[in-house]
Scaffold this motif. Structure first.
Motif, PDB file in Angstrom:
ATOM      1  N   TYR A 179       2.591   2.970  -5.423  1.00  0.00           N
ATOM      2  CA  TYR A 179       2.067   3.401  -4.145  1.00  0.00           C
ATOM      3  C   TYR A 179       0.606   3.796  -4.356  1.00  0.00           C
ATOM      4  CZ  TYR A 179       6.948   3.744  -2.750  1.00  0.00           C
ATOM      5  OH  TYR A 179       8.249   3.462  -2.487  1.00  0.00           O
ATOM      6  N   LEU A 180      -0.175   3.647  -3.299  1.00  0.00           N
ATOM      7  CA  LEU A 180      -1.575   4.039  -3.344  1.00  0.00           C
ATOM      8  C   LEU A 180      -1.804   5.135  -2.313  1.00  0.00           C
ATOM      9  CD1 LEU A 180      -4.570   3.681  -4.133  1.00  0.00           C
ATOM     10  CD2 LEU A 180      -4.700   1.895  -2.378  1.00  0.00           C
ATOM     11  N   ASP A 189      -7.723   9.253   7.953  1.00  0.00           N
ATOM     12  CA  ASP A 189      -6.865  10.256   7.325  1.00  0.00           C
ATOM     13  C   ASP A 189      -6.316   9.676   6.023  1.00  0.00           C
ATOM     14  OD1 ASP A 189      -5.521  12.619   6.973  1.00  0.00           O
ATOM     15  OD2 ASP A 189      -4.024  12.260   8.551  1.00  0.00           O
ATOM     16  N   PHE A 190      -5.749  10.534   5.183  1.00  0.00           N
ATOM     17  CA  PHE A 190      -5.113  10.068   3.958  1.00  0.00           C
ATOM     18  C   PHE A 190      -3.749   9.450   4.285  1.00  0.00           C
ATOM     19  CE2 PHE A 190      -8.271  12.799   2.084  1.00  0.00           C
ATOM     20  CZ  PHE A 190      -8.591  12.119   0.916  1.00  0.00           C
ATOM     21  N   ARG A 191      -3.440   8.346   3.619  1.00  0.00           N
ATOM     22  CA  ARG A 191      -2.193   7.637   3.818  1.00  0.00           C
ATOM     23  C   ARG A 191      -1.644   7.203   2.461  1.00  0.00           C
ATOM     24  NH1 ARG A 191      -2.278   9.367   8.395  1.00  0.00           N
ATOM     25  NH2 ARG A 191      -2.260   8.172  10.304  1.00  0.00           N
ATOM     26  N   LEU A 192      -0.328   6.945   2.440  1.00  0.00           N
ATOM     27  CA  LEU A 192       0.340   6.437   1.250  1.00  0.00           C
ATOM     28  C   LEU A 192       0.755   4.994   1.546  1.00  0.00           C
ATOM     29  CD1 LEU A 192       1.219   7.499  -1.551  1.00  0.00           C
ATOM     30  CD2 LEU A 192       3.457   7.942  -0.557  1.00  0.00           C
ATOM     31  N   PHE A 193       0.249   4.035   0.755  1.00  0.00           N
ATOM     32  CA  PHE A 193       0.555   2.619   0.947  1.00  0.00           C
ATOM     33  C   PHE A 193       1.403   2.120  -0.209  1.00  0.00           C
ATOM     34  CE2 PHE A 193      -3.587   3.426   2.878  1.00  0.00           C
ATOM     35  CZ  PHE A 193      -3.421   2.886   4.150  1.00  0.00           C
ATOM     36  N   LYS A 194       2.458   1.355   0.102  1.00  0.00           N
ATOM     37  CA  LYS A 194       3.299   0.762  -0.948  1.00  0.00           C
ATOM     38  C   LYS A 194       2.663  -0.544  -1.404  1.00  0.00           C
ATOM     39  CE  LYS A 194       7.986  -0.632  -2.055  1.00  0.00           C
ATOM     40  NZ  LYS A 194       9.335  -0.818  -1.578  1.00  0.00           N
TER      41      LYS A 194
END
Length: 194
Positions: A179-180, A189-194
């Motif tokens: 994840y990034l 905004d901050f996000r979590l990418f798979k």
């Protein structure tokens, strides 16, 4: 937890020539004042730290200081080595291999630890060589280190494919998936990418 933060600071000072208090504070999500209290605690534990004021200043270990093994038990060192070796198996960045070599250098050749068999081995790599994934991880790591933006096509939970421009912050390996964590320019905004 304070002890984890102090150990992290010591390891960072071993691996880097010098680091600023504000960078340590951001990394550990505490105040600069807390970092200076931690530095005092480390000094009281017998690890000589130097702070330099002004432009180009920062926190560093005294030149030629070597962390002595007596600071860690054999079980502590085994745990640290297991964690670092598993991290190195997940991705082959030079930094992790370099830190692993430094930690191994803490073990004197005549110690019981150098002959001790490790009963736990964690290999987070996939079967076979996935050079595509390795290249992508290296690109993301490089961009994060240089504070550069990257662009990619992302498929969200609804199955929509959308272009994203992000500033990478952290790579996360969880449940065998990467994840990034990044600042998304689209969502601001901050996000979590798979």
């Amino acid at each position: 937890m304070k002890i984890d933060r102090i150990l992290s600071i010591v390891m960072l000072l071993i691996s880097k020539k010098q680091i600023q208090a504000k960078d340590l504070a951001e990394l550990h999500e505490v105040s600069v004042r807390t970092i200076y209290r931690d530095i005092e605690t480390i000094n009281q534990a017998g690890i000589p730290i130097v702070t330099t004021q002004g432009a180009g200043g920062g926190i560093s270990l005294v030149d030629d200081y070597r962390l002595e093994k007596k600071l860690f038990t054999d079980d502590d060192i085994e745990l640290i080595l297991t964690a670092l070796e598993s991290m190195t198996s997940a991705y082959s960045f030079k930094e992790s291999e370099h830190v692993l070599k430094k930690i191994k250098s803490l073990i004197p050749p005549q110690s019981d630890e150098s002959e001790k068999q490790h009963h736990v081995f964690i290999d987070l790599s996939s079967w076979g060589k996935d050079s595509q994934a390795e290249k992508k991880l290296q690109l993301i790591h490089t961009a994060a280190s240089a504070h550069q933006f990257i662009q990619f096509t992302y498929r969200n939970a609804k199955g929509e494919t959308l272009p994203r421009k992000v500033e990478p912050y952290t790579l996360v390996l969880k449940g065998r998936h990467w994840y990034l964590y990044a600042f998304c320019c689209v969502k601001h905004d901050f996000r979590l990418f798979k």
